[in-house]
Design a protein around this motif. Structure first.
Motif, mmCIF file in Angstrom:
data_model
loop_
_atom_site.group_PDB
_atom_site.id
_atom_site.type_symbol
_atom_site.label_atom_id
_atom_site.label_comp_id
_atom_site.label_asym_id
_atom_site.label_seq_id
_atom_site.Cartn_x
_atom_site.Cartn_y
_atom_site.Cartn_z
ATOM 1 N N ILE A 1 -7.850 0.811 -6.846
ATOM 2 C CA ILE A 1 -8.527 -0.375 -7.386
ATOM 3 C C ILE A 1 -7.520 -1.295 -8.070
ATOM 4 N N TYR A 2 -6.577 -0.691 -8.818
ATOM 5 C CA TYR A 2 -5.552 -1.512 -9.476
ATOM 6 C C TYR A 2 -4.675 -2.216 -8.450
ATOM 7 N N ALA A 3 -4.178 -1.443 -7.465
ATOM 8 C CA ALA A 3 -3.291 -2.018 -6.465
ATOM 9 C C ALA A 3 -4.004 -3.084 -5.633
ATOM 10 N N ALA A 4 -5.248 -2.778 -5.228
ATOM 11 C CA ALA A 4 -6.009 -3.737 -4.418
ATOM 12 C C ALA A 4 -6.352 -4.981 -5.237
ATOM 13 N N LEU B 1 -8.963 9.743 -9.543
ATOM 14 C CA LEU B 1 -7.586 9.373 -9.825
ATOM 15 C C LEU B 1 -7.024 8.449 -8.742
ATOM 16 N N ILE B 2 -7.268 8.804 -7.487
ATOM 17 C CA ILE B 2 -6.766 7.987 -6.378
ATOM 18 C C ILE B 2 -7.428 6.617 -6.366
ATOM 19 N N MET B 3 -8.744 6.591 -6.601
ATOM 20 C CA MET B 3 -9.468 5.322 -6.586
ATOM 21 C C MET B 3 -9.024 4.418 -7.732
ATOM 22 N N ALA B 4 -8.669 5.004 -8.879
ATOM 23 C CA ALA B 4 -8.210 4.192 -10.006
ATOM 24 C C ALA B 4 -6.950 3.418 -9.622
ATOM 25 N N ILE C 1 -5.169 -8.824 -4.460
ATOM 26 C CA ILE C 1 -6.120 -9.912 -4.219
ATOM 27 C C ILE C 1 -5.923 -11.048 -5.216
ATOM 28 N N VAL C 2 -5.699 -10.687 -6.487
ATOM 29 C CA VAL C 2 -5.595 -11.695 -7.534
ATOM 30 C C VAL C 2 -4.290 -12.464 -7.475
ATOM 31 N N SER C 3 -3.161 -11.738 -7.310
ATOM 32 C CA SER C 3 -1.894 -12.467 -7.379
ATOM 33 C C SER C 3 -0.818 -12.006 -6.401
ATOM 34 N N ALA C 4 -0.708 -10.696 -6.168
ATOM 35 C CA ALA C 4 0.438 -10.179 -5.419
ATOM 36 C C ALA C 4 0.570 -10.759 -4.020
ATOM 37 N N HIS C 5 -0.564 -11.092 -3.381
ATOM 38 C CA HIS C 5 -0.488 -11.633 -2.027
ATOM 39 C C HIS C 5 0.209 -12.992 -2.000
ATOM 40 N N LYS C 6 0.311 -13.633 -3.175
ATOM 41 C CA LYS C 6 0.943 -14.945 -3.243
ATOM 42 C C LYS C 6 2.469 -14.844 -3.331
ATOM 43 N N TRP C 7 2.968 -13.740 -3.943
ATOM 44 C CA TRP C 7 4.409 -13.673 -4.184
ATOM 45 C C TRP C 7 5.108 -12.463 -3.564
ATOM 46 N N PHE C 8 4.355 -11.404 -3.238
ATOM 47 C CA PHE C 8 5.017 -10.231 -2.662
ATOM 48 C C PHE C 8 5.048 -10.345 -1.147
ATOM 49 N N THR C 9 6.244 -10.427 -0.592
ATOM 50 C CA THR C 9 6.392 -10.535 0.867
ATOM 51 C C THR C 9 7.077 -9.313 1.454
ATOM 52 N N GLY C 10 7.141 -8.221 0.668
ATOM 53 C CA GLY C 10 7.805 -7.014 1.133
ATOM 54 C C GLY C 10 9.209 -6.927 0.559
ATOM 55 N N PRO C 11 10.055 -6.073 1.112
ATOM 56 C CA PRO C 11 11.427 -5.922 0.626
ATOM 57 C C PRO C 11 12.185 -7.239 0.654
ATOM 58 N N ILE C 12 12.976 -7.489 -0.400
ATOM 59 C CA ILE C 12 13.767 -8.713 -0.479
ATOM 60 C C ILE C 12 15.238 -8.363 -0.658
ATOM 61 N N ILE D 1 0.834 -1.204 0.000
ATOM 62 C CA ILE D 1 0.000 0.000 0.000
ATOM 63 C C ILE D 1 0.866 1.251 0.000
ATOM 64 N N THR D 2 1.869 1.275 0.865
ATOM 65 C CA THR D 2 2.743 2.446 0.963
ATOM 66 C C THR D 2 3.493 2.688 -0.336
ATOM 67 N N GLY D 3 4.004 1.616 -0.930
ATOM 68 C CA GLY D 3 4.763 1.751 -2.165
ATOM 69 C C GLY D 3 3.945 2.294 -3.311
ATOM 70 N N TRP D 4 2.743 1.772 -3.504
ATOM 71 C CA TRP D 4 1.893 2.243 -4.598
ATOM 72 C C TRP D 4 1.400 3.662 -4.358
#
Length: 529
Positions: A494-497, A488-491, A501-512, A132-135
């Protein structure tokens, strides 16, 4: 999008980090601290303390920013909007800056805000907080590049109109063409080596301060007998917003300083290019914000004295009312002289912001969080800077510039940049005073026992200002004057969220960490030669 095979999750005990910052000096200490944070040094540390301060100060481009946003205090309070609409937010912004400076001192990495969120959040929600912070930060960074450069284009069209005595009035298409030219030139400048960028910022600071002082002097001296009284300059209130409630109308004046007080997180984002970053970054943040606040208030006080008619400035045919004020005070030649300097200030502000945004994109891509990350995290072998990330920022800013064909949408873009940036500022600060209260031992710069009350004020202020910036300028709106910031913010949300939900929660674990896969540090190479 998959991680590199050699990348590993970053697991850093931030309590041990300051020991290195305090215990070792020079490039070796900086690189050891960065390694403790999980990253290999990939840049040359060629920003000195004074150059880092100059960068943080220049990115706010005070005289140009005041000139860009002058219409807001004019319409939301007149003289009171100018003077007190600037002064009141300053104390709250200092709380945000101080909280950020403490985090930058403890964890000096280009990843900055989203890294802080990952380390301070509850482990269960660490990745989401970082995402969330990054986006939010990238949204604010890129839209701010566009906002600054589009305003620079408007300043140029203002000068052309004044220089031709109104015979040449460039339309939106021509303004967009100028924007593209400015963006391309900024892309070239931002692709330079760190050494050149560091030296350029000294020039940026000199032209910024010099033009600001010149503007204050000419507004006070050259306005002569046309100056308003001291009482009127500080207390005359005029509501030209369309809102019936004068108090609410005045609060909207905060839009101008909040747009100006953005980008000071830049000192954190270039910290991997700074010698003694744990000390230099927080000093740059605090010094940059403090100097900008002081100079900005003096400029607006001078402008308030020189404004004999608020209505005259609001009804000008020029794109920017500040241009009309200088024209009224100095005449055509004098106005064009000072205005040319202000254009230069705005241009270098956009260049500095381009560097800042590119470092955020690079860092987020380094953690494989962006589509096409393998391209955007590359460091050019010749300049040792993230050139690919620079041009991604330029292209995205050019696309955002298409909103300039709608004045309401362009104005909303400025609000969206503030909301995006301050959301990314407040998130790690909120985590610092909640779940991360016992997770961090500060670096050389510390708020001590005051970090909780200062952080609480900072978070409350950001929550308030974000809500404020979603409101339109008038009580009764149409499609032409609606505030599209929420769209603009909601666009982006919605993309980030959706991607989370679709994929990032499976592979993004924060800074690597990239310590295993990274080539030898450029500073190690230099030492070996």
């Amino acid at each position: 999008m998959q991680r590199d095979e050699k990348s590993s999750s970053l697991d850093v005990d931030v309590k041990t980090v300051p020991d290195i910052a305090h215990g070792r000096k020079g490039l070796g200490g900086d690189d050891a601290l960065l390694a403790k944070l999980g990253y290999k040094s990939e840049f040359r540390r060629e920003f000195s303390l004074i150059e880092t301060v100059a960068f943080a100060f220049s990115i706010m481009g005070i005289v140009a920013s005041v000139s860009s946003t002058f219409s807001f205090p004019l319409s939301t309070g007149g003289h009171v909007g100018m003077v007190w609409g600037w002064f009141i937010p300053c104390a709250f912004v200092l709380c945000v800056a101080a909280s950020m400076a403490e985090l930058a001192s403890a964890m000096p990495t280009s990843a900055g805000l989203y890294y802080y969120s990952a380390k301070l959040a509850n482990p269960k929600h660490s990745a989401l907080a970082s995402w969330i912070t990054g986006w939010a930060n990238i949204t604010g960074q890129v839209s701010l590049v566009c906002s600054i450069d589009f305003t620079c284009a408007q300043m140029i069209t203002t000068a052309i109109t004044v220089g031709s005595d109104g015979a040449v009035v460039l339309g939106t298409g021509a303004t967009y063409g100028i924007l593209l030219a400015i963006l391309v030139s900024h892309g070239l400048v931002c692709s330079f080596s760190t050494r050149i960028l560091a030296r350029l910022n000294l020039f940026y600071a000199v032209i910024n301060v010099g033009t600001s002082v010149a503007a204050i002097i000419v507004l006070l001296v050259c306005s002569g007998d046309k100056k308003v009284s001291t009482k009127d300059a500080f207390t005359l209130f005029e509501n030209n917003t369309g809102w019936a409630n004068n108090g609410w109308a005045f609060l909207l004046a905060f839009t101008a300083p909040m747009w100006t007080f953005t980008g000071y997180d830049s000192a954190a984002h270039i910290s991997e290019e700074v010698a003694g970053a744990a000390r230099a970054a927080p000093i740059a943040i605090m010094a940059g914000v403090g100097a900008t606040q002081a100079l900005g208030w003096l400029i607006l006080i001078a402008a308030s004295f020189a404004t004999s008619s608020v209505a005259d400035l609001l009804t000008t045919d020029l794109p920017l009312p500040m241009g009309q004020l200088f024209l009224n005070v100095l005449g055509k030649r004098g106005m064009l002289a000072i205005w040319s300097c202000i254009i230069v200030v705005q241009f270098v502000t956009g260049a500095a912001q381009g560097v800042d945004a590119s470092r955020v994109v690079f860092a987020f891509a380094r953690d494989n969080a962006l589509p096409g990350s393998r391209w955007w995290k590359q460091v050019n072998v010749h300049t040792q800077t993230p050139v690919n990330a620079v041009w991604l920022v330029i292209i995205c800013a050019a696309l955002c510039g298409l909103l300039g064909f709608s004045e309401a949408a362009l104005t909303s873009l400025a609000g969206a940049s503030v909301i995006g940036l301050y959301t990314s500022y407040a998130t790690p600060i909120f985590l610092r005073i909640t779940s991360g209260r016992d997770k961090l031992v500060p670096g050389p710069f510390t708020l001590g026992r005051w970090f909780i009350p200062i952080g609480a004020v900072a978070v409350a202020w950001v929550a308030f200002i974000n809500v404020l910036l979603f409101f339109p300028s008038g009580q009764h709106t149409s499609a032409e004057d609606m505030n599209y910031a929420v769209v603009l913010i909601m666009a982006v949300f919605i993309y980030a969220a959706g991607s989370w939900i679709v994929s990032a929660h499976k592979w993004f674990t924060g800074p690597i960490s990239n310590l295993e896969s990274a080539p030898p540090s450029v500073n190690e190479k230099s030492s070996a030669q």
